[in-house]
Design a protein around this motif. Sequence first.
Motif, short mmCIF file in Angstrom:
data_model
loop_
_atom_site.label_atom_id
_atom_site.label_comp_id
_atom_site.label_asym_id
_atom_site.label_seq_id
_atom_site.Cartn_x
_atom_site.Cartn_y
_atom_site.Cartn_z
N LEU A 10 0.84 -1.20 0.00
CA LEU A 10 0.00 0.00 0.00
C LEU A 10 0.87 1.25 0.00
O LEU A 10 0.61 2.21 -0.75
CB LEU A 10 -0.91 0.01 1.23
N GLN A 11 1.92 1.25 0.82
CA GLN A 11 2.81 2.41 0.88
C GLN A 11 3.54 2.60 -0.44
O GLN A 11 3.80 3.74 -0.86
CB GLN A 11 3.79 2.24 2.04
N GLU A 12 3.85 1.49 -1.09
CA GLU A 12 4.47 1.58 -2.41
C GLU A 12 3.54 2.30 -3.39
O GLU A 12 3.97 3.18 -4.14
CB GLU A 12 4.78 0.17 -2.92
N TRP A 13 2.25 1.93 -3.36
CA TRP A 13 1.29 2.60 -4.24
C TRP A 13 1.14 4.08 -3.88
O TRP A 13 1.11 4.94 -4.77
CB TRP A 13 -0.07 1.90 -4.16
N ASP A 69 3.03 13.40 -21.62
CA ASP A 69 3.62 12.15 -22.11
C ASP A 69 4.20 11.33 -20.95
O ASP A 69 4.06 10.10 -20.91
CB ASP A 69 4.73 12.45 -23.13
N ARG A 70 4.83 12.02 -20.03
CA ARG A 70 5.40 11.33 -18.86
C ARG A 70 4.28 10.69 -18.03
O ARG A 70 4.40 9.55 -17.58
CB ARG A 70 6.22 12.31 -18.02
N LEU A 71 3.20 11.43 -17.86
CA LEU A 71 2.06 10.91 -17.10
C LEU A 71 1.45 9.69 -17.77
O LEU A 71 1.07 8.73 -17.11
CB LEU A 71 0.99 12.00 -16.94
N MET A 72 1.37 9.73 -19.10
CA MET A 72 0.79 8.60 -19.81
C MET A 72 1.58 7.32 -19.56
O MET A 72 1.02 6.23 -19.44
CB MET A 72 0.70 8.88 -21.31
N THR A 73 2.91 7.45 -19.50
CA THR A 73 3.75 6.29 -19.20
C THR A 73 3.38 5.70 -17.84
O THR A 73 3.29 4.46 -17.68
CB THR A 73 5.24 6.68 -19.21
N LYS A 74 3.15 6.56 -16.87
CA LYS A 74 2.80 6.10 -15.52
C LYS A 74 1.40 5.48 -15.50
O LYS A 74 1.18 4.45 -14.85
CB LYS A 74 2.87 7.26 -14.52
N PHE A 75 0.47 6.09 -16.21
CA PHE A 75 -0.89 5.56 -16.24
C PHE A 75 -0.93 4.21 -16.97
O PHE A 75 -1.72 3.33 -16.61
CB PHE A 75 -1.85 6.55 -16.90
N LYS A 76 -0.09 4.05 -17.98
CA LYS A 76 -0.05 2.76 -18.68
C LYS A 76 0.46 1.65 -17.75
O LYS A 76 0.01 0.51 -17.83
CB LYS A 76 0.83 2.87 -19.92
N TYR A 77 1.38 2.00 -16.87
CA TYR A 77 1.84 1.03 -15.88
C TYR A 77 0.68 0.61 -14.98
O TYR A 77 0.47 -0.58 -14.72
CB TYR A 77 2.99 1.60 -15.04
N ILE A 78 -0.09 1.60 -14.49
CA ILE A 78 -1.22 1.29 -13.62
C ILE A 78 -2.25 0.45 -14.37
O ILE A 78 -2.82 -0.50 -13.82
CB ILE A 78 -1.86 2.58 -13.08
N GLU A 79 -2.47 0.77 -15.64
CA GLU A 79 -3.38 -0.01 -16.49
C GLU A 79 -2.99 -1.49 -16.46
O GLU A 79 -3.85 -2.37 -16.30
CB GLU A 79 -3.32 0.53 -17.92
N SER A 80 -1.71 -1.76 -16.58
CA SER A 80 -1.25 -3.16 -16.58
C SER A 80 -1.46 -3.83 -15.23
O SER A 80 -1.77 -5.02 -15.16
CB SER A 80 0.23 -3.23 -16.97
N GLN A 81 -1.33 -3.06 -14.16
CA GLN A 81 -1.47 -3.62 -12.82
C GLN A 81 -2.92 -3.86 -12.42
O GLN A 81 -3.19 -4.63 -11.50
CB GLN A 81 -0.80 -2.69 -11.80
N LEU A 82 -3.85 -3.19 -13.11
CA LEU A 82 -5.26 -3.34 -12.78
C LEU A 82 -5.91 -4.52 -13.49
O LEU A 82 -7.08 -4.83 -13.23
CB LEU A 82 -6.03 -2.05 -13.14
N ALA A 83 -5.19 -5.18 -14.35
CA ALA A 83 -5.75 -6.34 -15.05
C ALA A 83 -6.21 -7.40 -14.05
O ALA A 83 -5.43 -7.86 -13.22
CB ALA A 83 -4.72 -6.93 -16.01
N GLY A 84 -7.49 -7.73 -14.09
CA GLY A 84 -8.02 -8.75 -13.18
C GLY A 84 -8.25 -8.27 -11.77
O GLY A 84 -8.57 -9.09 -10.89
N LEU A 110 -7.16 3.31 -22.25
CA LEU A 110 -6.76 2.44 -21.14
C LEU A 110 -8.02 1.87 -20.49
O LEU A 110 -8.53 2.42 -19.50
CB LEU A 110 -5.91 3.22 -20.14
N PRO A 111 -8.56 0.77 -21.02
CA PRO A 111 -9.87 0.28 -20.57
C PRO A 111 -9.93 -0.15 -19.11
O PRO A 111 -10.94 0.08 -18.44
CB PRO A 111 -10.15 -0.90 -21.51
N GLU A 140 5.11 10.00 -8.79
CA GLU A 140 5.10 9.80 -10.23
C GLU A 140 3.88 10.41 -10.92
O GLU A 140 3.96 10.79 -12.09
CB GLU A 140 5.17 8.30 -10.56
N LEU A 141 2.76 10.52 -10.21
CA LEU A 141 1.57 11.14 -10.80
C LEU A 141 1.37 12.57 -10.28
O LEU A 141 1.39 13.52 -11.06
CB LEU A 141 0.32 10.30 -10.47
N HIS A 142 1.18 12.69 -8.97
CA HIS A 142 0.86 13.99 -8.39
C HIS A 142 1.86 15.07 -8.82
O HIS A 142 1.47 16.14 -9.31
CB HIS A 142 0.85 13.84 -6.87
N LYS A 143 3.14 14.82 -8.66
CA LYS A 143 4.14 15.85 -8.95
C LYS A 143 4.30 16.11 -10.45
O LYS A 143 4.69 17.21 -10.85
CB LYS A 143 5.50 15.46 -8.34
#
Length: 204
Positions: free
Chosen positions: A94-97, A127-142, A175-176, A104-107
């Motif tokens: 949780l602290q990692e998130w 563009d930098r934010l999109m990279t971070k959001f794509k990572y979260i997209e992958s982690q939300l699978a399932g 990012l569905p 990575e997002l807020h700042k």
Amino acid sequence: MKLYYSPGACSLSPHIALLEAGLPYDLVKVDIRAKKLENGDDYLKINPKGQVPALALSSGEIVTEGPVIVQMIADQAKDKNLAPARGTAERYKLQEWLNFITTELHKNFSPLFSPVLPDDTKAFFKDRLMTKFKYIESQLAGRDYLMGKEFTVADGYLFVMLAWAERLNVDLSGLPNLMAYKARLAARPKVQEALTKEGLSKAA
């Protein structure tokens, strides 16, 4: 407790946490630019950092920094399961998130609010934010939420970042997983209550 906030700012995250936790609190609106409260008092005397959120405890202590505040709130309502138990591997996750969202997002969003930065500079941060959001997209699978099946305070914080993305035209429509996740969060009654109390109910 007393939450010092500005509508739609990152203080929305602990506001959601307080409602989800079912803890009693008072809301105090802050004019961040003027550093004043609605009654004209100097906010810098409460929080010398001049930022929101700040949480005033019954002891008189002032706690700042959103990731710390939301964990404190969660620990006062352990039956709500808003954070795993302290000292567990899940709590460190949780602290990692929370750290990922705040750094990575807020700042990276902060420059997009600037009225003086040129569009090409803002495009760089988008563009930098999109990279971070794509990572979260992958982690939300399932997963329903960042930690799995249970809503935690990290989800409340990420919801604020997703609201900012919409406000600042960061297009996440491709990012569905993330879009479905945002809809799940927006449908939570306590999230809607926080938005309504801050005059943001249409923002969801």
